[in-house]
Design a protein around this motif. Structure first.
Motif, PDB file in Angstrom:
ATOM      1  N   UNK A 124       9.939  12.449  12.417  1.00  0.00           N
ATOM      2  CA  UNK A 124       9.240  11.240  12.871  1.00  0.00           C
ATOM      3  C   UNK A 124       8.563  10.525  11.707  1.00  0.00           C
ATOM      4  N   UNK A 125       7.937  11.301  10.816  1.00  0.00           N
ATOM      5  CA  UNK A 125       7.242  10.684   9.678  1.00  0.00           C
ATOM      6  C   UNK A 125       8.226  10.027   8.711  1.00  0.00           C
ATOM      7  N   UNK A 126       9.329  10.702   8.435  1.00  0.00           N
ATOM      8  CA  UNK A 126      10.312  10.137   7.508  1.00  0.00           C
ATOM      9  C   UNK A 126      11.021   8.922   8.109  1.00  0.00           C
ATOM     10  N   UNK A 138      -0.862  13.930  10.757  1.00  0.00           N
ATOM     11  CA  UNK A 138       0.114  14.011  11.845  1.00  0.00           C
ATOM     12  C   UNK A 138       0.231  15.469  12.254  1.00  0.00           C
ATOM     13  N   UNK A 139       0.019  15.754  13.520  1.00  0.00           N
ATOM     14  CA  UNK A 139      -0.022  17.133  13.989  1.00  0.00           C
ATOM     15  C   UNK A 139       1.283  17.497  14.688  1.00  0.00           C
ATOM     16  N   UNK A 140       1.927  18.547  14.177  1.00  0.00           N
ATOM     17  CA  UNK A 140       3.223  18.916  14.752  1.00  0.00           C
ATOM     18  C   UNK A 140       3.076  19.651  16.079  1.00  0.00           C
ATOM     19  N   UNK A 159       0.813  -1.213   0.000  1.00  0.00           N
ATOM     20  CA  UNK A 159       0.000   0.000   0.000  1.00  0.00           C
ATOM     21  C   UNK A 159       0.852   1.271   0.000  1.00  0.00           C
ATOM     22  N   UNK A 160       0.334   2.287  -0.644  1.00  0.00           N
ATOM     23  CA  UNK A 160       0.949   3.609  -0.603  1.00  0.00           C
ATOM     24  C   UNK A 160       0.378   4.353   0.598  1.00  0.00           C
ATOM     25  N   UNK A 161       1.246   4.720   1.515  1.00  0.00           N
ATOM     26  CA  UNK A 161       0.842   5.383   2.754  1.00  0.00           C
ATOM     27  C   UNK A 161       1.415   6.792   2.753  1.00  0.00           C
ATOM     28  N   UNK A 162       0.535   7.779   2.766  1.00  0.00           N
ATOM     29  CA  UNK A 162       0.947   9.180   2.716  1.00  0.00           C
ATOM     30  C   UNK A 162       0.681   9.838   4.061  1.00  0.00           C
ATOM     31  N   UNK A 163       1.725  10.403   4.666  1.00  0.00           N
ATOM     32  CA  UNK A 163       1.575  11.167   5.912  1.00  0.00           C
ATOM     33  C   UNK A 163       1.480  12.645   5.567  1.00  0.00           C
ATOM     34  N   UNK A 164       0.430  13.289   6.037  1.00  0.00           N
ATOM     35  CA  UNK A 164       0.225  14.718   5.779  1.00  0.00           C
ATOM     36  C   UNK A 164       0.366  15.481   7.089  1.00  0.00           C
ATOM     37  N   UNK A 165       1.206  16.522   7.062  1.00  0.00           N
ATOM     38  CA  UNK A 165       1.424  17.375   8.232  1.00  0.00           C
ATOM     39  C   UNK A 165       0.889  18.771   7.912  1.00  0.00           C
ATOM     40  N   UNK A 166      -0.284  19.146   8.432  1.00  0.00           N
ATOM     41  CA  UNK A 166      -0.772  20.510   8.223  1.00  0.00           C
ATOM     42  C   UNK A 166      -0.008  21.477   9.130  1.00  0.00           C
ATOM     43  N   UNK A 188       5.888  13.245  19.318  1.00  0.00           N
ATOM     44  CA  UNK A 188       5.461  12.183  18.422  1.00  0.00           C
ATOM     45  C   UNK A 188       6.667  11.302  18.095  1.00  0.00           C
ATOM     46  N   UNK A 189       6.461  10.006  18.114  1.00  0.00           N
ATOM     47  CA  UNK A 189       7.547   9.063  17.849  1.00  0.00           C
ATOM     48  C   UNK A 189       7.244   8.269  16.591  1.00  0.00           C
TER      49      UNK A 189
END
Length: 433
Positions: free
Chosen positions: A40-42, A117-119, A5-12, A124-125
C-alpha cells in the motif's frame, strides 16, 4: 517545506506480540500483514520512500519480498530496530523517530513529512496513505489521521455503583435519533502523518493543526487478538481488490472441467449415459487463447468420455480420470519447462485446492465453493458453465479477444500427452461459440 516534499512512510513491525504470536507475519488473503502494508505504501503517489523498522529477520525478508514485486523495490529500505525500543512498552513514536534519523543519515536527505503506517490494519489502501500525506505535504496541516464515521453509543463504567455509569458521547436520559446526533469519528489506527520538524520537537503523532482524513468504515479493522485475525481473513475475499492477470503474467492456462466448463450438473438418460451442458462463449475464448499461442490443458478427475470429447472439439490436450491433479499438473509443467507460478489454473471445488497451492494464478469461477473462492487469487463474475472461461480469456486478451500472440510462444499446443488434436478437428468448428 520544499516545493517537492520528501515524504517518508515508516512501518514499525517488531517481532513480539502477546495477543497474536508472529502477528506481523500472519497472512490475510494469502499475504502477510507486513507485505500488505508495504504494498500500500509503495503504491502511494505521495510517498517518496518506505522504511520498515523491525527487529526480526523473517519480517525483514517478507517486507523485502513485497518490495521486490512492487515494481519499485529501490524505494523500500530496512532499518534494524534496536532492542531498547522493541519491547512491549516501547512506543511507535520511538520507532518512527529512530527510523527517520536512520533514513536521513543513510541518504543524506531531509524528510519533510513522516508517516506512521501500522500493518495491524490489514485493509489499508493506497488512498488512505495518500490522504494523510497530502493533508500535511500539500494542504498545510501539522498532523493528519485516518478516521471513519462512528454511530455507536459509548458508555463508561463508573465502578461498583450502577448509578455512576454514564454515556460518554450521549446523555443516557435522552435517546436521540441517529440523524439528530452530532457525527462522531473513530480513529482507525491505520495511518498518521506528521510534519517531520514538528514531530522531532513534540515526539508525538499529534500536535498543532490535525487534519481528519475520512476512510471507508467497512475497511476499519485492527488486529489485536486471534478473533480480529479470523474476522480479517473472512472479510478479505470481500474487501480485497481482485487483481486480474494479463497475458504478460502467465505462460499457460489449465482448466478443470466439471463445474468450471459446465454448471456442475449431469443429465443421465435411460441407458445411464451422462450428458453435460457447455457454453459456446467458452469455446470462443479457448479458441482465441489457442490462436494466441497460450499452452492449454484440460485436467479433470472425471473419467467420463465426455471430457475427452469436449477437448477433441476444442483441439486442446486433456488429462482426465486423474486422482492427484496437483502431481499431474507438476509433471505437465516439468515436461514443458513451464514454471508453475506462471500457470493460470481455473477450478471450482475442493479437489482443485492442491492445484491452487501449486499455480501462481489460482482462479475460481463465481459458482465455486466458498473455500475455493477464498483461496483464489482472482474470481470470475460469471458462474461455471455460463461463460466463465470466456471471461478469463478477455482478461488475458482484451474484450475483443484479439491480442496478438506472444512472440516467443508457439501456436501449436498439441504436443502434450493426452492431446486429442487431429487434422479433422477444424478451428471453424468452434468459431461460432
Amino acid at each position: 517545506m520544499t516545493s517537492t516534499p520528501t515524504v517518508l512512510a515508516v512501518i514499525p513491525a517488531r517481532v513480539g506480540s502477546k495477543g497474536v504470536p508472529a502477528k506481523n507475519l500472519a497472512q490475510v488473503g494469502g499475504v502477510p500483514l507486513i507485505a500488505r502494508a508495504v504494498r500500500a505504501c509503495l503504491a502511494s503517489r505521495e510517498v517518496t520512500d518506505v522504511v520498515v523498522t523491525t527487529d526480526d529477520a523473517a519480517i525483514a525478508d517478507a517486507a523485502r519480498a513485497a518490495g521486490d514485486t512492487s515494481g519499485s523495490p529501490e524505494r523500500l529500505h530496512l532499518v534494524q530496530r534496536p532492542a531498547a525500543i522493541s519491547g512491549d512498552r516501547s512506543s511507535s513514536e520511538d520507532a518512527v523517530l529512530h527510523a527517520l534519523d536512520a533514513y536521513e543519515a543513510m541518504h543524506d536527505r531531509t524528510v519533510d513529512v513522516v508517516l506512521l503506517v501500522q500493518c495491524t490494519s490489514p485493509f489499508v489502501a493506497r488512498e488512505d496513505i495518500d490522504g494523510v500525506a497530502a493533508a500535511v505535504a500539500r494542504d498545510g496541516a501539522d498532523t493528519a489521521v485516518t478516521v471513519a464515521p462512528f454511530h455507536g453509543f459509548l458508555w463508561r463504567d463508573g465502578g461498583a455503583i450502577e448509578e455512576d455509569n454514564y454515556g460518554v458521547n450521549h446523555d443516557k436520559s435522552v435517546r436521540q435519533m441517529r440523524q439528530d446526533r452530532p457525527e462522531d469519528l473513530l480513529e482507525t489506527g491505520t495511518a498518521y502523518a506528521m510534519a517531520a520538524e514538528g514531530f522531532r520537537t513534540h515526539r508525538h503523532r499529534f500536535f498543532g493543526n490535525t487534519a481528519l482524513v475520512r476512510v471507508d468504515a467497512a475497511r476499519v479493522l485492527e488486529i489485536d487478538d486471534p478473533h480480529d485475525l479470523a474476522r480479517a481473513r473472512a472479510l478479505a475475499p470481500l474487501l480485497d481488490p481482485s487483481p486480474l492477470p494479463t497475458l504478460a503474467d502467465i505462460d499457460a492456462v489449465v482448466l478443470d472441467f466439471d463445474g468450471t466448463q459446465t454448471d456442475d450438473r449431469v443429465l443421465i438418460d435411460a441407458d445411464g449415459r451422462e450428458i453435460v451442458a457447455v457454453h459456446r462463449g467458452d469455446g470462443l475464448g479457448i479458441a482465441a487463447l489457442r490462436r494466441a499461442g497460450v499452452p492449454l490443458l484440460i485436467l479433470s478427475t472425471e473419467q467420463n468420455p465426455v471430457v475427452a470429447a469436449r477437448a477433441h472439439k476444442l483441439r486442446i490436450p486433456v488429462l482426465h480420470g486423474i486422482d492427484r491433479k496437483d502431481l499431474a499438473l507438476k509433471q505437465w509443467c516439468d515436461e514443458r519447462s513451464v514454471a508453475p507460478d506462471r500457470v493460470l489454473y481455473v477450478g471450482n471445488d475442493v479437489n482443485d485446492l492442491p492445484c491452487f497451492a501449486l499455480a501462481g494464478w489460482p482462479v475460481a469461477v463465481a459458482s465455486a465453493h466458498d473455500s475455493v473462492r477464498a483461496a483464489a487469487r482472482a474470481v470470475t463474475t460469471t458462474p461455471g458453465g455460463f461463460g466463465a472461461i470466456r471471461e478469463i480469456a478477455a482478461w488475458l486478451l482484451g474484450p475483443t479477444l484479439t491480442t496478438p500472440a506472444h512472440p516467443t510462444r508457439s501456436t501449436n499446443s498439441s504436443d502434450s500427452p493426452g492431446s486429442t488434436d487431429s487434422p479433422e478437428s477444424s478451428e471453424s468448428s468452434e468459431s461460432t461459440e
